[in-house]
Design a protein around this motif. Structure first.
Motif, mmCIF file in Angstrom:
data_model
loop_
_atom_site.group_PDB
_atom_site.id
_atom_site.type_symbol
_atom_site.label_atom_id
_atom_site.label_comp_id
_atom_site.label_asym_id
_atom_site.label_seq_id
_atom_site.Cartn_x
_atom_site.Cartn_y
_atom_site.Cartn_z
ATOM 1 N N ALA A 45 0.844 -1.194 0.000
ATOM 2 C CA ALA A 45 0.000 0.000 0.000
ATOM 3 C C ALA A 45 0.879 1.245 0.000
ATOM 4 C CB ALA A 45 -0.913 0.005 1.221
ATOM 5 N N PRO A 46 0.461 2.295 -0.700
ATOM 6 C CA PRO A 46 1.268 3.524 -0.694
ATOM 7 C C PRO A 46 1.317 4.142 0.695
ATOM 8 C CG PRO A 46 -0.863 3.896 -1.728
ATOM 9 C CD PRO A 46 -0.758 2.424 -1.504
ATOM 10 N N LEU A 47 2.319 4.966 0.922
ATOM 11 C CA LEU A 47 2.449 5.669 2.194
ATOM 12 C C LEU A 47 1.158 6.425 2.466
ATOM 13 C CD1 LEU A 47 4.412 6.409 4.532
ATOM 14 C CD2 LEU A 47 5.073 8.407 3.167
ATOM 15 N N ASN A 48 0.574 6.201 3.616
ATOM 16 C CA ASN A 48 -0.701 6.832 3.940
ATOM 17 C C ASN A 48 -0.725 7.210 5.416
ATOM 18 O OD1 ASN A 48 -2.317 4.587 5.514
ATOM 19 N ND2 ASN A 48 -1.365 3.529 3.780
ATOM 20 N N THR A 49 -1.817 7.821 5.841
ATOM 21 C CA THR A 49 -1.875 8.361 7.196
ATOM 22 C C THR A 49 -1.892 7.292 8.281
ATOM 23 O OG1 THR A 49 -4.280 8.590 6.902
ATOM 24 C CG2 THR A 49 -2.926 10.558 6.560
ATOM 25 N N ARG A 50 -2.081 6.029 7.900
ATOM 26 C CA ARG A 50 -2.032 4.932 8.868
ATOM 27 C C ARG A 50 -0.754 4.107 8.759
ATOM 28 N NH1 ARG A 50 -5.393 5.575 13.190
ATOM 29 N NH2 ARG A 50 -7.323 6.560 12.486
ATOM 30 N N SER A 51 0.133 4.501 7.868
ATOM 31 C CA SER A 51 1.407 3.791 7.731
ATOM 32 C C SER A 51 2.273 4.041 8.955
ATOM 33 C CB SER A 51 2.156 4.270 6.483
ATOM 34 O OG SER A 51 1.423 4.004 5.312
ATOM 35 N N PRO A 52 2.917 3.011 9.476
ATOM 36 C CA PRO A 52 3.783 3.203 10.646
ATOM 37 C C PRO A 52 4.826 4.297 10.444
ATOM 38 C CG PRO A 52 3.452 0.870 10.231
ATOM 39 C CD PRO A 52 2.846 1.588 9.072
ATOM 40 N N GLU A 53 5.357 4.391 9.207
ATOM 41 C CA GLU A 53 6.374 5.410 8.952
ATOM 42 C C GLU A 53 5.820 6.816 9.165
ATOM 43 O OE1 GLU A 53 6.695 2.643 5.319
ATOM 44 O OE2 GLU A 53 5.308 2.841 7.029
ATOM 45 N N PHE A 54 4.556 7.019 8.756
ATOM 46 C CA PHE A 54 3.981 8.345 8.944
ATOM 47 C C PHE A 54 3.517 8.559 10.377
ATOM 48 C CE2 PHE A 54 0.416 11.402 8.897
ATOM 49 C CZ PHE A 54 1.150 12.532 8.564
ATOM 50 N N LEU A 55 2.989 7.527 11.011
ATOM 51 C CA LEU A 55 2.549 7.666 12.398
ATOM 52 C C LEU A 55 3.711 8.041 13.313
ATOM 53 C CD1 LEU A 55 0.066 4.663 12.658
ATOM 54 C CD2 LEU A 55 -0.505 7.112 12.633
ATOM 55 N N ALA A 56 4.920 7.680 12.910
ATOM 56 C CA ALA A 56 6.098 8.084 13.682
ATOM 57 C C ALA A 56 6.314 9.596 13.581
ATOM 58 C CB ALA A 56 7.324 7.344 13.186
ATOM 59 N N ILE A 57 5.807 10.204 12.492
ATOM 60 C CA ILE A 57 5.884 11.648 12.326
ATOM 61 C C ILE A 57 4.714 12.328 13.010
ATOM 62 C CG2 ILE A 57 5.860 13.536 10.631
ATOM 63 C CD1 ILE A 57 8.453 11.982 10.603
ATOM 64 N N ASN A 58 3.500 11.834 12.739
ATOM 65 C CA ASN A 58 2.297 12.424 13.318
ATOM 66 C C ASN A 58 1.383 11.324 13.851
ATOM 67 O OD1 ASN A 58 0.038 13.806 14.069
ATOM 68 N ND2 ASN A 58 -0.250 14.881 12.122
ATOM 69 N N PRO A 59 1.423 11.053 15.141
ATOM 70 C CA PRO A 59 0.579 10.007 15.737
ATOM 71 C C PRO A 59 -0.911 10.275 15.603
ATOM 72 C CG PRO A 59 2.354 10.644 17.233
ATOM 73 C CD PRO A 59 2.338 11.650 16.135
ATOM 74 N N MET A 60 -1.298 11.520 15.265
ATOM 75 C CA MET A 60 -2.702 11.832 15.061
ATOM 76 C C MET A 60 -3.214 11.325 13.712
ATOM 77 S SD MET A 60 -3.930 13.162 17.765
ATOM 78 C CE MET A 60 -5.494 13.753 17.131
ATOM 79 N N ALA A 61 -2.305 10.862 12.860
ATOM 80 C CA ALA A 61 -2.676 10.272 11.563
ATOM 81 C C ALA A 61 -3.404 11.270 10.663
ATOM 82 C CB ALA A 61 -3.513 9.015 11.770
ATOM 83 N N LEU A 62 -2.896 12.509 10.649
ATOM 84 C CA LEU A 62 -3.503 13.547 9.832
ATOM 85 C C LEU A 62 -2.427 14.247 9.012
ATOM 86 C CD1 LEU A 62 -5.849 15.142 12.520
ATOM 87 C CD2 LEU A 62 -6.571 13.696 10.608
ATOM 88 N N ILE A 63 -2.814 14.707 7.837
ATOM 89 C CA ILE A 63 -1.917 15.522 7.019
ATOM 90 C C ILE A 63 -2.496 16.939 6.925
ATOM 91 C CG2 ILE A 63 -0.824 13.709 5.670
ATOM 92 C CD1 ILE A 63 -2.968 14.077 3.532
ATOM 93 N N PRO A 64 -1.581 17.919 6.763
ATOM 94 C CA PRO A 64 -0.150 17.797 6.547
ATOM 95 C C PRO A 64 0.650 17.791 7.844
ATOM 96 C CG PRO A 64 -0.764 20.078 6.359
ATOM 97 C CD PRO A 64 -2.042 19.310 6.614
ATOM 98 N N SER A 65 1.893 17.401 7.683
ATOM 99 C CA SER A 65 2.911 17.610 8.709
ATOM 100 C C SER A 65 4.146 18.129 7.990
ATOM 101 C CB SER A 65 3.243 16.310 9.436
ATOM 102 O OG SER A 65 2.161 15.860 10.213
ATOM 103 N N ILE A 66 5.020 18.754 8.733
ATOM 104 C CA ILE A 66 6.301 19.163 8.153
ATOM 105 C C ILE A 66 7.430 18.752 9.083
ATOM 106 C CG2 ILE A 66 5.320 21.154 6.943
ATOM 107 C CD1 ILE A 66 6.817 22.925 9.075
ATOM 108 N N LYS A 67 8.592 18.647 8.503
ATOM 109 C CA LYS A 67 9.821 18.507 9.272
ATOM 110 C C LYS A 67 10.794 19.540 8.724
ATOM 111 C CE LYS A 67 13.035 15.132 11.186
ATOM 112 N NZ LYS A 67 13.469 13.706 11.192
#
Length: 219
Positions: A45-67
């Motif tokens: 599955a493509p990177l999405n708001t429930r992907s572990p990699e993204f949840l490590a950035i934003n545990p709220m599972a929402l976009i956008p986020s920035i670094k």
């Protein structure tokens, strides 16, 4: 380099617009909303708001986020204000009074307008606008928008921009929240100051470049 997590067809559009206004380089990291996928946890599955990699950035599972370096931020309207202040120039406040007004109108957009505009865009995105339920949602949201839009209409009388004598983060933020209501053109036809103002905002080269990103992005 600034990393922006999120697709153009989301609230991340505000952040991409701001980055284009400021002329700052950024890394586009597309993160799909999980509800757009049949199985966001499926292998491949493509990177999405429930992907572990993204949840490590934003545990709220929402976009956008920035670094941005060591700084990780969420909430699109706060991100745009941060970027404007960090990079300076005409979109940033020049005085404490301008800073207060930019912040006030940004909060106004989020608290007084966005709840209704999101109802509108969801109705159209789900192709419900011709159903009885969808028509009811549109009617209620449009009615609830009249009072805050009347306030903005009066505020814009005799002025081109919301918080200063130039386009600022306040205009970008409010215009992006109101873009979701542009399906209801009657709201804008009845308020010529808002109609002229949002057309000025959306004629800016940075906005057009952001919209090209939305157009070119897979649905």
């Amino acid at each position: 380099m600034l990393k922006i997590y999120g697709v153009y067809r989301s609230r991340a559009s505000r952040v991409y617009w701001m980055a284009e206004e400021l002329g700052i380089p950024f890394e586009y990291i597309p993160v799909l909303q999980s509800h757009r996928l049949a199985d966001p946890a499926a292998a491949g599955a493509p990177l999405n708001t429930r992907s572990p990699e993204f949840l490590a950035i934003n545990p709220m599972a929402l976009i956008p986020s920035i670094k941005d370096g060591d700084l990780v931020m969420h909430e699109s309207l706060a991100i745009t204000e941060y970027l404007a202040k960090k990079h300076g120039g005409p979109l940033a406040p020049k005085t404490p009074e301008e800073d207060a007004l930019i912040n006030m109108w940004t909060i106004w957009a989020a608290s007084e307008v966005e709840v209704q505009t999101i109802q509108l865009v969801k109705t159209y995105d789900n192709a419900l606008e011709k159903t009885e339920g969808g028509k009811s949602v549109i009617a209620v949201a449009s009615r609830q928008l009249k009072r805050p839009l009347d306030v903005l209409e009066q505020h814009l009388a005799g002025r081109e921009w919301i918080a200063a004598d130039r386009f600022t983060a306040a205009d970008l933020n409010v215009a992006e929240v109101l873009r979701y209501a542009q399906s209801e053109q009657a709201l804008f036809d009845a308020r010529p100051n808002i109609d002229a103002w949002i057309k000025r905002c959306q004629s800016r080269p940075a906005y057009l470049k952001m919209q090209a990103g939305r157009t070119n992005e897979p649905v």
